[in-house]
Design an enzyme around this catalytic site. Sequence first.
Site, PDB file in Angstrom:
ATOM      1  N   THR A  87    -113.624-113.629  -9.508  1.00  0.00           N
ATOM      2  CA  THR A  87    -113.246-115.042  -9.514  1.00  0.00           C
ATOM      3  C   THR A  87    -112.665-115.420 -10.878  1.00  0.00           C
ATOM      4  O   THR A  87    -112.288-114.532 -11.655  1.00  0.00           O
ATOM      5  CB  THR A  87    -114.450-115.937  -9.112  1.00  0.00           C
ATOM      6  N   ASN A  88    -112.541-116.716 -11.176  1.00  0.00           N
ATOM      7  CA  ASN A  88    -111.998-117.192 -12.453  1.00  0.00           C
ATOM      8  C   ASN A  88    -112.672-118.511 -12.798  1.00  0.00           C
ATOM      9  O   ASN A  88    -113.403-119.060 -11.983  1.00  0.00           O
ATOM     10  CB  ASN A  88    -110.469-117.317 -12.337  1.00  0.00           C
ATOM     11  N   PRO A  89    -112.442-119.040 -14.023  1.00  0.00           N
ATOM     12  CA  PRO A  89    -113.248-120.211 -14.446  1.00  0.00           C
ATOM     13  C   PRO A  89    -112.808-121.569 -13.889  1.00  0.00           C
ATOM     14  O   PRO A  89    -113.353-122.591 -14.312  1.00  0.00           O
ATOM     15  CB  PRO A  89    -113.071-120.225 -15.975  1.00  0.00           C
TER      16      PRO A  89
END
Length: 394
Positions: free
Chosen positions: A202-204
Amino acid sequence: MRVVVAVSGGIAAYKACDVVSRLVKGGHEVRVVMTPAAAQFVAPLTFRALSGQSVSVNVDGDEGGAIGHVALARWAEALVIAPATASLMARLATGDARDMVTLVYMGFRGPVVMAPAMEPEMWSHPRTIANRIVLEQDGVWLVGPEEGRMASGYIGVGRMAEPETIVEALQDAVSPHDLAGRTLVVTAGATWEHFDPVRLLTNPSTGMMGVAVANQAARRGARTVLVAGPSVTLDTVHPHVEIRPVVSALDMLTEVRSAMHGADVLVGAAAVSDFRPEQVAEFKVHKPDIARDWAMAPNPDIIRTMATEYGGQKLMIGFAAETENPVEQAQKKRREKGLDAVLANLVGPGRGFGHGSHQAWLVTGEGVEELAGQTKAETAQRLVDWISERLRGR
Ligand code: C5P
């Protein structure tokens, strides 16, 4: 904006202090009027201190230069009635103008937001229901009441809406409804691409930008569908937004495709994972096996797919979250993905993801507009203004 806050005599009157304080902090000019019963619950001096203005309680004039109801009604650009008791609602519904609150209400012709608060039996009484209908027909914007524990100890529907909700309702009531009859689909947040049931790629992204756009669109009357990844904080979403929760990019594509039937606009604010593990293990993979190579498959580009399928029939707006050259990257994405506009913004340590404000540029066929030092809500407002102008031009 110049706002009159009208307070009637219920225990929730103390929460009106917070309403006034939030409005003042939000940059509004506030004047408070109270019924004599309200002044039994909260001293006018409290509201005077919070608003920095004299408070009107008595019809025939107060000490300290409070202005009369005719002047107040003319001065106001919006009226917030919080709390509204059953008795006040009855007086408002019949035009029984005998105190400062009813007098100001009858002299005022702008947006009115009303937050009722009373015992559940009183709220569900046929007389209150009839009064409520009359007031709604008059154009009063009702907020609440909510379900919960009453001061009397009873649990039911009758608690005044929270001050934050009342202030939001005021923003809804004064917003232009220039998107009524339109449908916007907005994607937001990161996607999760599972390797196994407990690990994922995933990513922030927290989805704040997408939520800000969806909230603004809903506020302006659009039917709004928010296709939200798992990182989105759903309790910040406007109550009129339809939420479709998804996990992965493939789920997001399915939901977007179905939501796009009959929609006018797609705003792709989601930070979609570019890749997903080709295979997802059914059970947790144990440590010695984690280090093995995971074959990755590219995810479909959701906004590009939609732009291709709808070829110029619907507005397509993408985002470009970049650590450098945001405008050039946005121009390239706009061209390559076939989009009408791309909102470029700078991300990286200490900015962008999860932050309320950012540096952004609106890149369209007409050129580049810098949106300097804006909050995400302000950026969303500008973007929705642009969408509204474009839809009107079609
Ligand atoms: O190519 P890049 O990911 O930088 O493009 C960002 C834009 O494309 C955003 O609007 C994003 O929501 C959209 N996007 C998408 N599907 C993907 C990747 C990006 O819709 N798989």
